[in-house]
Design a protein around this motif. Structure first.
Motif, short mmCIF file in Angstrom:
data_model
loop_
_atom_site.label_atom_id
_atom_site.label_comp_id
_atom_site.label_asym_id
_atom_site.label_seq_id
_atom_site.Cartn_x
_atom_site.Cartn_y
_atom_site.Cartn_z
N PRO A 1 -2.52 -3.61 -0.28
CA PRO A 1 -3.93 -3.51 -0.69
C PRO A 1 -4.47 -2.08 -0.68
CG PRO A 1 -3.79 -4.26 1.57
CD PRO A 1 -2.37 -4.19 1.07
N TRP B 1 -11.15 -5.11 -15.79
CA TRP B 1 -9.76 -4.91 -15.36
C TRP B 1 -8.89 -4.44 -16.52
CZ3 TRP B 1 -5.94 -9.48 -15.26
CH2 TRP B 1 -4.68 -9.06 -14.78
N LYS C 1 -3.46 0.34 -5.73
CA LYS C 1 -2.98 -0.45 -6.84
C LYS C 1 -2.26 0.46 -7.83
CE LYS C 1 -4.63 -4.26 -5.22
NZ LYS C 1 -3.73 -5.30 -4.71
N CYS D 1 4.65 0.39 -3.57
CA CYS D 1 3.34 -0.27 -3.49
C CYS D 1 3.27 -1.48 -4.41
CB CYS D 1 2.23 0.72 -3.84
SG CYS D 1 2.01 2.05 -2.62
N PHE D 2 3.92 -1.38 -5.59
CA PHE D 2 3.92 -2.50 -6.55
C PHE D 2 4.73 -3.67 -6.00
CE2 PHE D 2 6.08 -4.60 -10.14
CZ PHE D 2 4.97 -5.17 -10.75
N ARG E 1 -13.39 0.64 -12.04
CA ARG E 1 -12.79 -0.09 -10.90
C ARG E 1 -13.86 -0.36 -9.85
NH1 ARG E 1 -10.49 1.60 -6.12
NH2 ARG E 1 -8.70 0.40 -5.33
N GLN F 1 -9.29 1.16 1.84
CA GLN F 1 -9.02 0.02 0.97
C GLN F 1 -8.09 -1.01 1.62
OE1 GLN F 1 -9.44 1.53 -3.56
NE2 GLN F 1 -7.57 2.22 -2.56
N ASP G 1 3.00 -5.12 -2.91
CA ASP G 1 1.63 -5.58 -3.21
C ASP G 1 0.66 -5.17 -2.11
OD1 ASP G 1 -0.30 -6.73 -4.74
OD2 ASP G 1 -0.01 -8.75 -3.90
N SER H 1 4.83 4.54 -6.03
CA SER H 1 4.18 3.53 -6.85
C SER H 1 5.00 2.25 -6.90
CB SER H 1 3.96 4.08 -8.27
OG SER H 1 3.16 5.23 -8.25
#
Length: 553
Positions: A232, A105, A235, A226-227, A87, A27, A230, A223
């Motif tokens: 890729p 979404w 998510k 990653c948040f 998704r 991803q 941002d 998490s």
């Protein structure tokens, strides 16, 4: 064995982590690749993630011992699978600017909102008794989840969750409802972990609770990174979903959530002698105590139980994909049956002895009753028996056969014998019933008069009474009659006997010509307690006995 299983589990977890990271790599790089490789890498990432969730769900079916827990965690797996499929559809079939893309979404938040309360319900159900469902009030935990999801799903109308920007492409900013939803997920999931720890009653498991707590903190930290960056690769929705999987697995691994993934080991270590075969009777699993058996024997046992020896039986049960055979040790049952057989024989002997004892007691009781009856007979006839014995002895010693005196004495002996017989008969009748028929008294008097008539006396009997009479009354009347007529020195030449009723009394009146003072005095003395009258005239004497009617009808 235990170490091997733990190593196997660690390798399995490592393989799953590798593929999860591989999907993240796919991803992360797919957006910078040409269209073909972009589509291929995206498809591979989705396939890996979906396969991991499906494999995890299938493993739950085999590992979850309790049906209620299995249902809760399968629901979690289905919700995560729903998220991944939605998704994949969103990124593969729609564009960001499409309304369908936005609602797909928004659909991400179906699993995100409903997975945490489902895990919390599973945590509460662990303490409940097996087979007893949770109280329905606990399902109110889904209300906040429903409200938050509806707010997110209707975001196009109010934009409280996301601020949408369609200029220069598509972009968005997080707003209040999103952060509330994120806080809801984390808080409820962490609460589920705390509930699992508090409700665990096994000390060995509680000492390892740092493992799921650490896993949860690490996953939340990853998490958050990653948040904030941002990235890729992953998510937030998929990170939160897989955080639930990792946390559940860590709880299963240390025993906070009851499961069983060591069926083969448990079967081998079980106390039973058993084997599991396929349809062709080839042994797949066997227990430590199983015995070697050939296919012919297994084939016979598959149809009906087979006795290997007198204490061992081979039985079979059809199962999915084959058969389960068990060796049953019947030695204890045979011992019990032998003991029961011996006990039955002993009981039969004891029953025979008890029956013999009861029969002997019954015979003794009958003899006692007979002796009691004979004693009563002897009591009422003892005087006449003595007179008869004395008379017969005198006849034997002094009297010549065929003489007139011998004949007279023999006739008088017959009168005494008739009285003894009939009086004894009245005693026996009295033993059976309190009241006897007046006819029995009449027959006794008639028989005595019959023998008296052999002496040349004229005898007449008249009975004006019928029905029942007290046994004691009948005996007194017959004794009175005998005392009046059975006197060897004063036998009457004519007798008239009448039994009649006067008011509430019975009267036995005897008229005869043996008016001797000695006989009268003897009768008065013997029956002084009764109402006896004796009247005489020039030639006759009248004896009268009056008794209450009693049983006369």
């Amino acid at each position: 064995m235990r170490t091997a299983i733990n190593k196997k589990r660690i390798v399995l977890y490592a393989v799953c982590a590798f593929f999860f990271c591989l999907a993240g790599v796919f991803q992360a790089v797919d957006s910078s690749l040409p269209d073909f490789w972009h589509a291929l890498f995206a498809l591979l990432a989705h396939t890996i993630l979906i396969s991991l969730v499906v494999a995890w769900g299938v493993s739950l079916i085999h590992r979850m011992v309790r049906k209620d827990l299995r249902a809760y965690f399968l629901m979690v797996a289905v919700l995560i699978l729903f998220f991944l499929v939605v998704r994949m559809i969103r990124y593969g079939l729609t564009r960001d600017t499409d309304a369908l893309s936005r609602y797909l979404w928004y659909a991400y938040y179906v699993p995100q909102m409903f997975i945490p309360p489902t895990i919390l319900l599973a945590a509460f159900s662990i303490e409940s008794k097996k087979g007893k469902p949770l109280a329905k009030a606990w399902y109110l935990l889904y209300i906040p989840a429903v409200i938050l999801f509806l707010l997110i799903f209707t975001n196009d109308a109010h934009e409280w969750a996301f601020a949408l920007n369609f200029e220069n492409g598509f972009s968005y900013e997080h707003r209040t409802v999103f952060y509330i939803a994120l806080a809801w997920e984390i808080a409820v999931t962490f609460t589920s972990l705390i509930v699992l720890i508090l409700k665990c009653g096994i000390s060995a498991c509680r000492r390892k609770t740092w493992i799921p707590v650490t896993v949860f903190i690490v996953c939340v930290a990853v998490s958050a990174v990653c948040f904030l960056t941002d990235t890729p690769a992953f998510k937030i929705p998929e990170l939160l979903c897989f955080t639930c999987i990792v946390m559940i697995e860590s709880c299963i691994a240390i025993g906070l959530i009851p499961s069983n993934d060591e069926y083969e080991n448990y079967f081998y270590r079980s106390a039973y002698s058993a084997v599991i075969t396929d349809e062709n009777l080839s042994v797949i699993y066997d227990s430590e105590k199983s015995i070697s058996t050939d296919k012919n024997l297994l084939g016979r046992a598959a149809k009906s139980p087979v006795m290997i020896d007198e204490n061992t039986r081979l039985s079979a049960e059809k199962i999915h994909g084959g058969y389960a055979f068990r060796i049953e040790d019947l030695s204890k049952i045979n011992e019990i049956n032998a003991a029961l057989s011996e006990t039955n024989e002993r009981l039969s002997e004891e029953n025979y002895i008890i029956e013999a004892e009861n029969e002997l007691k019954e015979q003794k009781a009958q003899i006692a009753e007979q002796n009691k009856l004979y004693a009563k007979m002897d009591e009422v006839t003892c005087e006449e028996l003595k007179r008869l014995d004395a008379l017969l002895s005198d006849m034997y010693r002094k009297t010549q056969l065929n003489s007139t005196e011998y004949i007279d004495k023999m006739r008088f002996a017959c009168i005494l014998a008739a009285y003894i017989k009939r009086r004894s008969n009245l005693v026996m009748l009295a033993e059976k019933q309190e009241n006897i028929d007046v006819g029995e008294l009449s027959l006794a008097i008639k028989e005595s008069l019959g023998f008296l008539s052999l002496t040349g006396a004229e005898c007449t009997f008249d009975c004006a009474v019928s029905g029942k009479i007290y046994d004691k009354t009948a005996g007194v009347f017959y004794d009175f009659f005998e005392a009046c007529i059975a006197n060897y020195e004063g036998l009457p030449s004519a007798v008239i006997v009448r039994l009649s009723k006067r008011g509430d009394h019975l009267v036995l009146r005897i008229e005869c010509d043996n008016k001797t003072e000695e006989i009268s005095e003897k009768i008065k003395s013997k029956f002084e307690e009764y109402n006896v009258t004796i009247q005489t005239d020039d030639e006759e004497v009248y004896y009268s006995l009056t008794l209450p009617e009693g049983g006369a009808v």
